[in-house]
Structure formats: structure tokens, C-alpha cells
Design a protein around this motif. Structure first.
Motif, PDB file in Angstrom:
ATOM      1  N   LYS A  99       0.867  -1.171   0.000  1.00  0.00           N
ATOM      2  CA  LYS A  99       0.000   0.000   0.000  1.00  0.00           C
ATOM      3  C   LYS A  99       0.904   1.222   0.000  1.00  0.00           C
ATOM      4  N   LYS A 111      -5.393  15.138 -13.136  1.00  0.00           N
ATOM      5  CA  LYS A 111      -5.781  13.799 -13.579  1.00  0.00           C
ATOM      6  C   LYS A 111      -4.536  13.159 -14.159  1.00  0.00           C
ATOM      7  N   SER A 129      -0.232   1.909 -12.162  1.00  0.00           N
ATOM      8  CA  SER A 129      -1.144   1.438 -11.127  1.00  0.00           C
ATOM      9  C   SER A 129      -2.568   1.840 -11.455  1.00  0.00           C
ATOM     10  N   ASN A 131      -4.923   0.326 -13.172  1.00  0.00           N
ATOM     11  CA  ASN A 131      -5.939  -0.717 -13.061  1.00  0.00           C
ATOM     12  C   ASN A 131      -6.207  -1.128 -11.626  1.00  0.00           C
ATOM     13  N   THR A 132      -5.302  -0.818 -10.735  1.00  0.00           N
ATOM     14  CA  THR A 132      -5.456  -1.242  -9.344  1.00  0.00           C
ATOM     15  C   THR A 132      -5.620  -0.040  -8.423  1.00  0.00           C
ATOM     16  N   SER A 133      -5.965   1.100  -8.979  1.00  0.00           N
ATOM     17  CA  SER A 133      -5.953   2.321  -8.189  1.00  0.00           C
ATOM     18  C   SER A 133      -7.189   3.166  -8.451  1.00  0.00           C
ATOM     19  N   ASN A 134      -7.602   3.859  -7.434  1.00  0.00           N
ATOM     20  CA  ASN A 134      -8.646   4.861  -7.589  1.00  0.00           C
ATOM     21  C   ASN A 134      -8.010   6.255  -7.606  1.00  0.00           C
ATOM     22  N   CYS A 135      -6.724   6.321  -7.889  1.00  0.00           N
ATOM     23  CA  CYS A 135      -5.963   7.569  -7.819  1.00  0.00           C
ATOM     24  C   CYS A 135      -5.773   8.217  -9.189  1.00  0.00           C
ATOM     25  N   LEU A 136      -6.729   8.038 -10.092  1.00  0.00           N
ATOM     26  CA  LEU A 136      -6.607   8.620 -11.424  1.00  0.00           C
ATOM     27  C   LEU A 136      -6.911  10.110 -11.425  1.00  0.00           C
ATOM     28  N   GLU A 137      -7.454  10.593 -10.330  1.00  0.00           N
ATOM     29  CA  GLU A 137      -7.691  12.030 -10.165  1.00  0.00           C
ATOM     30  C   GLU A 137      -7.332  12.389  -8.728  1.00  0.00           C
ATOM     31  N   CYS A 144      -4.153   9.865  -1.684  1.00  0.00           N
ATOM     32  CA  CYS A 144      -4.859   8.705  -2.222  1.00  0.00           C
ATOM     33  C   CYS A 144      -3.984   7.489  -1.953  1.00  0.00           C
ATOM     34  N   ILE A 146      -2.658   3.705  -3.179  1.00  0.00           N
ATOM     35  CA  ILE A 146      -2.478   2.674  -4.200  1.00  0.00           C
ATOM     36  C   ILE A 146      -2.353   1.349  -3.455  1.00  0.00           C
TER      37      ILE A 146
END
Length: 173
Positions: A99, A111, A129, A131-137, A144, A146
Motif C-alpha cells: 500500500k 488527472k 497502477s 488498473n489497481t488504483s482509484n488515484c486517477l484524479e 490517495c 495505491i
């Protein structure tokens, strides 16, 4: 009289078909997607060229600029909050789990895509990361997390060492 009408309609129809101009028949081929090759540690992917035949008055497509490297978020920090490496789980697999908390230290929303560089058995790998992350924004002055958790077969190779080298955030917008 109906025979005369039929003959007249047939004559008009033949006349219209024979009067087509060469400008209307003009066609050209445009390239919609250029071919390119992606080489990755898992193999090579070849994306073929795609072209279309269109009328000559069809507008030329805009040629996309090649991006050599995406800009990085400079006001950025990261902290590895958890790292679990199990070289042999007992099920003929190894497991890596981590993490990482990433922080946008700037006053602007961004973004992008977080990239993690790791060293596995003395080989370095950089992977997205996304595909495994909600950190695109990332909101301004926010953080955030990962998360990564993968179990791999020991038939692919044994895991002797694992290290997180660096984390970057590449801006896409």
C-alpha cells in the motif's frame, strides 16, 4: 399512353445514370490509425494500421502529435505504508502486497496515472497502477492510496528480493 410513360421514365432513368460525373466517383484512402509496436516484459503487441476509403471531399484527419513523455506532477510525495513479501506461500506461489499513499502537494486538481518502479530479483520494472488504483484524479492538497496484492506461481521463477524504488504521477490532463 402507359407504354409511352414507361418508355419516357426508362429514358430519364438511363440518362440520369449515364450523367454521373467523375468528381462524384472520386475516392481517396486515409489512415485512421498508424501501426505501432508495444514491447513489454510480458511480450510484444503489434497494432496494425487501419485505413478507410472516403470521398475526395472528406476532410483530412488531424495528425496526432507524438508524446515522448507525459509531464510529471512535481509537487508530489509518496509513502510506502505497507509492504508484504512472501517468497514461498507454501502453495507453489509467491505473494507481493503493498500500500502506498500518494499526495498531491499542489494547489491544483490533476488527472493522471500513478507509476510504481520496483526491483524484483535485481531487475527493475515500471508499471502503471491505473488498473489497481482509484488515484486517477487527485484533488488539490489531497492524498490517495495505491493498493497492490498479487500471488504468482513459482513455476515462473522464484522471488528472492523485492523493493519499491520510486513512485511518480504522470499527468494526462
Amino acid at each position: 399512353m402507359t407504354l409511352f410513360r414507361k418508355a419516357l421514365l426508362l429514358f430519364i432513368f438511363v440518362f440520369i445514370l449515364s450523367c454521373s460525373s467523375s468528381e462524384e466517383d472520386c475516392k481517396k484512402t486515409i489512415i485512421v490509425q498508424y501501426s505501432y509496436t508495444i514491447v513489454a516484459p510480458t511480450g510484444t503487441t503489434i497494432i496494425p494500421e487501419i485505413s478507410r476509403v472516403v470521398d475526395c471531399d472528406f476532410p483530412e484527419p488531424d495528425v496526432a502529435e507524438t508524446i515522448e513523455e507525459l509531464p510529471r506532477l512535481n509537487d508530489f510525495s509518496y509513502e510506502v505504508t505497507e509492504l508484504i513479501v512472501i517468497p514461498d506461500t507454501g502453495n507453489n506461489t509467491s505473494r507481493v502486497s503493498y500500500k502506498i499513499t500518494i499526495s498531491n502537494l499542489s494547489d491544483a486538481n490533476v488527472k493522471g496515472i500513478p507509476y510504481v518502479t520496483t526491483r524484483i530479483n535485481n531487475d527493475s520494472f515500471t508499471s502503471s497502477s491505473a488498473n489497481t488504483s482509484n488515484c486517477l484524479e487527485l484533488q488539490a492538497n489531497s492524498s490517495c492510496e495505491i493498493t497492490y496484492d498479487v500471488e504468482s506461481s513459482l513455476n515462473l521463477g522464484s522471488l528472492t528480493s523485492f523493493e519499491i524504488i520510486d513512485v511518480n504521477y504522470l499527468i494526462t490532463q
